[in-house]
Design an enzyme around this catalytic site. Structure first.
Site, PDB file in Angstrom:
ATOM      1  N   CYS A 114       0.813  -1.232   0.000  1.00 25.57           N
ATOM      2  CA  CYS A 114       0.000   0.000   0.000  1.00 25.57           C
ATOM      3  C   CYS A 114       0.840   1.273   0.000  1.00 25.57           C
ATOM      4  O   CYS A 114       0.319   2.355  -0.259  1.00 25.57           O
ATOM      5  CB  CYS A 114      -0.940  -0.009   1.192  1.00 25.57           C
ATOM      6  SG  CYS A 114      -1.914  -1.508   1.258  1.00 25.57           S
ATOM      7  N   HIS A 255      -3.423   6.592   3.230  1.00 24.03           N
ATOM      8  CA  HIS A 255      -3.819   5.312   2.636  1.00 24.03           C
ATOM      9  C   HIS A 255      -5.189   4.945   3.191  1.00 24.03           C
ATOM     10  O   HIS A 255      -5.440   5.047   4.396  1.00 24.03           O
ATOM     11  CB  HIS A 255      -2.779   4.238   2.973  1.00 24.03           C
ATOM     12  CG  HIS A 255      -3.241   2.871   2.611  1.00 24.03           C
ATOM     13  ND1 HIS A 255      -3.767   2.586   1.384  1.00 24.03           N
ATOM     14  CD2 HIS A 255      -3.277   1.713   3.321  1.00 24.03           C
ATOM     15  CE1 HIS A 255      -4.107   1.313   1.341  1.00 24.03           C
ATOM     16  NE2 HIS A 255      -3.821   0.761   2.506  1.00 24.03           N
ATOM     17  N   ASN A 285     -10.092  -0.766   0.613  1.00 26.43           N
ATOM     18  CA  ASN A 285      -8.639  -0.657   0.548  1.00 26.43           C
ATOM     19  C   ASN A 285      -8.161  -1.157  -0.815  1.00 26.43           C
ATOM     20  O   ASN A 285      -8.291  -2.343  -1.117  1.00 26.43           O
ATOM     21  CB  ASN A 285      -8.041  -1.501   1.681  1.00 26.43           C
ATOM     22  CG  ASN A 285      -6.526  -1.485   1.702  1.00 26.43           C
ATOM     23  OD1 ASN A 285      -5.879  -1.035   0.765  1.00 26.43           O
ATOM     24  ND2 ASN A 285      -5.955  -2.004   2.779  1.00 26.43           N
TER      25      ASN A 285
HETATM   26  N1  ACO Z   1     -17.936  -9.700  10.055  1.00 27.90           N
HETATM   27  C1  ACO Z   1     -18.309 -10.036  11.311  1.00 27.90           C
HETATM   28  N2  ACO Z   1     -17.427 -10.362  12.261  1.00 27.90           N
HETATM   29  C2  ACO Z   1     -16.121 -10.355  11.937  1.00 27.90           C
HETATM   30  C3  ACO Z   1     -15.671 -10.031  10.638  1.00 27.90           C
HETATM   31  C4  ACO Z   1     -16.639  -9.682   9.686  1.00 27.90           C
HETATM   32  N3  ACO Z   1     -16.330  -9.330   8.431  1.00 27.90           N
HETATM   33  N4  ACO Z   1     -14.332 -10.101  10.618  1.00 27.90           N
HETATM   34  C5  ACO Z   1     -13.930 -10.469  11.849  1.00 27.90           C
HETATM   35  N5  ACO Z   1     -15.028 -10.633  12.649  1.00 27.90           N
HETATM   36  C6  ACO Z   1     -15.054 -11.021  14.045  1.00 27.90           C
HETATM   37  C7  ACO Z   1     -13.812 -11.712  14.492  1.00 27.90           C
HETATM   38  O1  ACO Z   1     -13.873 -13.096  14.190  1.00 27.90           O
HETATM   39  C8  ACO Z   1     -13.798 -11.418  15.971  1.00 27.90           C
HETATM   40  O2  ACO Z   1     -14.661 -12.333  16.590  1.00 27.90           O
HETATM   41  P1  ACO Z   1     -14.258 -12.956  18.039  1.00 27.90           P
HETATM   42  O3  ACO Z   1     -14.165 -11.764  18.947  1.00 27.90           O
HETATM   43  O4  ACO Z   1     -15.389 -13.867  18.314  1.00 27.90           O
HETATM   44  O5  ACO Z   1     -12.938 -13.632  17.826  1.00 27.90           O
HETATM   45  C9  ACO Z   1     -14.421 -10.056  16.077  1.00 27.90           C
HETATM   46  O6  ACO Z   1     -15.115  -9.836  14.826  1.00 27.90           O
HETATM   47  C10 ACO Z   1     -13.438  -8.935  16.301  1.00 27.90           C
HETATM   48  O7  ACO Z   1     -12.370  -9.092  15.364  1.00 27.90           O
HETATM   49  P2  ACO Z   1     -11.129  -8.125  15.391  1.00 27.90           P
HETATM   50  O8  ACO Z   1     -10.131  -8.615  14.386  1.00 27.90           O
HETATM   51  O9  ACO Z   1     -10.653  -7.916  16.794  1.00 27.90           O
HETATM   52  O10 ACO Z   1     -11.791  -6.787  14.900  1.00 27.90           O
HETATM   53  P3  ACO Z   1     -11.114  -5.384  14.760  1.00 27.90           P
HETATM   54  O11 ACO Z   1     -11.897  -4.389  15.507  1.00 27.90           O
HETATM   55  O12 ACO Z   1      -9.636  -5.438  14.986  1.00 27.90           O
HETATM   56  O13 ACO Z   1     -11.341  -5.056  13.222  1.00 27.90           O
HETATM   57  C11 ACO Z   1     -10.138  -5.112  11.140  1.00 27.90           C
HETATM   58  C12 ACO Z   1     -10.796  -5.927  12.247  1.00 27.90           C
HETATM   59  C13 ACO Z   1     -11.220  -4.269  10.472  1.00 27.90           C
HETATM   60  C14 ACO Z   1      -9.505  -6.059  10.140  1.00 27.90           C
HETATM   61  C15 ACO Z   1      -9.072  -4.187  11.767  1.00 27.90           C
HETATM   62  O14 ACO Z   1      -8.243  -4.916  12.625  1.00 27.90           O
HETATM   63  C16 ACO Z   1      -8.227  -3.531  10.725  1.00 27.90           C
HETATM   64  O15 ACO Z   1      -8.696  -2.711   9.948  1.00 27.90           O
HETATM   65  N6  ACO Z   1      -6.913  -3.834  10.710  1.00 27.90           N
HETATM   66  C17 ACO Z   1      -6.046  -3.252   9.744  1.00 27.90           C
HETATM   67  C18 ACO Z   1      -6.242  -3.926   8.429  1.00 27.90           C
HETATM   68  C19 ACO Z   1      -5.492  -3.192   7.371  1.00 27.90           C
HETATM   69  O16 ACO Z   1      -5.446  -2.002   7.351  1.00 27.90           O
HETATM   70  N7  ACO Z   1      -4.864  -3.910   6.494  1.00 27.90           N
HETATM   71  C20 ACO Z   1      -4.082  -3.215   5.541  1.00 27.90           C
HETATM   72  C21 ACO Z   1      -3.893  -4.042   4.396  1.00 27.90           C
HETATM   73  S1  ACO Z   1      -2.765  -3.167   3.487  1.00 27.90           S
HETATM   74  C22 ACO Z   1      -2.098  -4.102   2.251  1.00 27.90           C
HETATM   75  O17 ACO Z   1      -0.917  -4.041   2.119  1.00 27.90           O
HETATM   76  C23 ACO Z   1      -3.016  -4.918   1.375  1.00 27.90           C
END
Ligand code: ACO
Length: 328
Positions: A114, A255, A285
């Site tokens: 990214c 980003h 993203n």
């Molecule tokens: N729908 C419903 N529930 C979900 C989903 C979904 N799509 N995805 C995860 N959950 C659940 C999980 O299983 C978890 O359940 P549990 O508590 O029973 O285990 C719960 O929701 C909470 O999950 P978390 O991972 O703690 O949720 P969080 O608030 O951290 O949000 C997210 C997750 C959105 C992925 C966040 O961590 C994030 O944005 N991280 C950064 C991701 C990012 O920016 N990536 C960049 C990629 S860049 C590249 O180079 C491609």
């Protein structure tokens, strides 16, 4: 004293809109969960016969038109992507040929996830400033849908497809255009965001396909924490190097990964959210396409005026990161 300026910007997003409601019919998720955890409402998904180069060419055409430049005038082409059409040849060579960029041009892909567009901009900046090339076309293009596991709700709700491009050249005016960049990479965090198979460590095999190892895997919470930390650090360094406070910055283009990451960054930097350009609600993203896509929209929306200072700031798999300061 010379500078390197952005002469034109363009972008392209595929036609097909996939809403959160549509995803909630195929994986166990809800619109409410996706919006509250990420800010994303919909994303664009490329057609089956649309590859990275097809997206790149459309964005490049728009950027060339915006700059009033023909493909024949480009002598440096850099494409930032993690979703090249194929491992060989580079997508840049395919785009060079189809756009009609001369064969004497230097054309190559870079992989910095990214942060890729900022990496491409930094490379082009140095090459143009030292007169090695006259006119650069830099593109961030991704078909992330091709490496997304559509059965994994923890990742598939986040990504989208798009491309963005910019034309850069040197001018004999000081203190305009790209004022500086601060880039970094920390492989200590490589395991938080990766595609396991398809390279030399784990070549493609029936087993790797069966294990779904050609798709993106991510430790979302760790990526989140690193993202806020590294973007704050590079943004601060960029402002300090140029003796700027938050008041001097007219617009921040971060980003577009997650609205909560952007809000945390804004809070830490004490820059109000209305100075941050956000379009992740409509595109999700799009990795290396995210910043040029947002930049193109921001310019068209009149958010960038002559003399304004814009701060671009990114993080991505690697962990890569960077900030670039631009005066229009
Ligand atoms: N729908 C419903 N529930 C979900 C989903 C979904 N799509 N995805 C995860 N959950 C659940 C999980 O299983 C978890 O359940 P549990 O508590 O029973 O285990 C719960 O929701 C909470 O999950 P978390 O991972 O703690 O949720 P969080 O608030 O951290 O949000 C997210 C997750 C959105 C992925 C966040 O961590 C994030 O944005 N991280 C950064 C991701 C990012 O920016 N990536 C960049 C990629 S860049 C590249 O180079 C491609």
């Amino acid at each position: 004293m010379a500078s390197v300026v952005i002469a034109g910007v363009g972008s392209y997003a595929p036609q097909r809109v996939v809403t959160n409601a549509e995803l909630s019919r195929t994986v166990d998720t809800t619109d409410e969960w996706i919006v509250s955890r990420s800010g994303i409402r919909e994303r664009r998904i490329a057609a089956a016969d649309e590859a990275c180069s097809d997206l790149a060419i459309k964005a490049a055409g728009a950027a060339l038109a915006d700059a009033g430049v023909t493909a024949a005038e480009i002598d440096l082409l850099i494409i930032a992507t993690v979703t090249a059409d194929s491992p060989l040849p580079s997508t840049a060579c395919l785009v060079q040929h189809r756009l009609g960029i001369p064969a004497h041009a230097t054309c190559f892909d870079i992989v910095a996830a990214c942060s890729g567009f900022l990496y491409a901009m930094e490379i082009a900046y140095g090459q143009l400033l030292t007169n090695r090339y006259k006119r650069a076309l830099i593109i961030g293009a991704e078909k992330l849908s091709a490496v997304t596991d559509w059965t994994d709700r923890t990742t598939c709700v986040l990504f989208g497809d798009a491309a963005g491009a910019a034309v850069l050249h040197k001018v004999d005016t000081p203190n305009v255009g790209i004022l500086g960049s601060d880039l970094g990479a920390d492989g200590e965090f490589a395991d938080n965001l990766y595609v396991k198979a398809g390279g030399s460590r784990a070549p493609a095999s029936a087993e790797s396909v069966g294990a779904r190892d050609h798709f993106i895997r991510m430790n979302g919470r760790e990526v989140f924490k690193s993202a806020v930390r590294v973007m704050e650090t590079v943004a601060r360094e960029m402002m300090e190097q140029h003796h700027l406070t938050a008041d001097h910055i007219s617009l921040v283009i971060p980003h577009q990964a997650n609205i909560r990451i952007i809000e945390a960054l804004a809070g830490n930097l004490k820059i109000p959210m209305d100075k941050f350009y956000v379009n992740l609600d409509r595109f999700g993203n799009t990795s290396s396409a995210s910043i040029p896509l947002a930049l193109d929209e921001a310019r068209r929306a009149g958010r960038v005026k002559p003399g304004d200072l814009t701060l671009l700031v990114a993080f991505g798999a690697g962990l890569t990161y960077g900030a670039t300061l631009i005066r229009w």
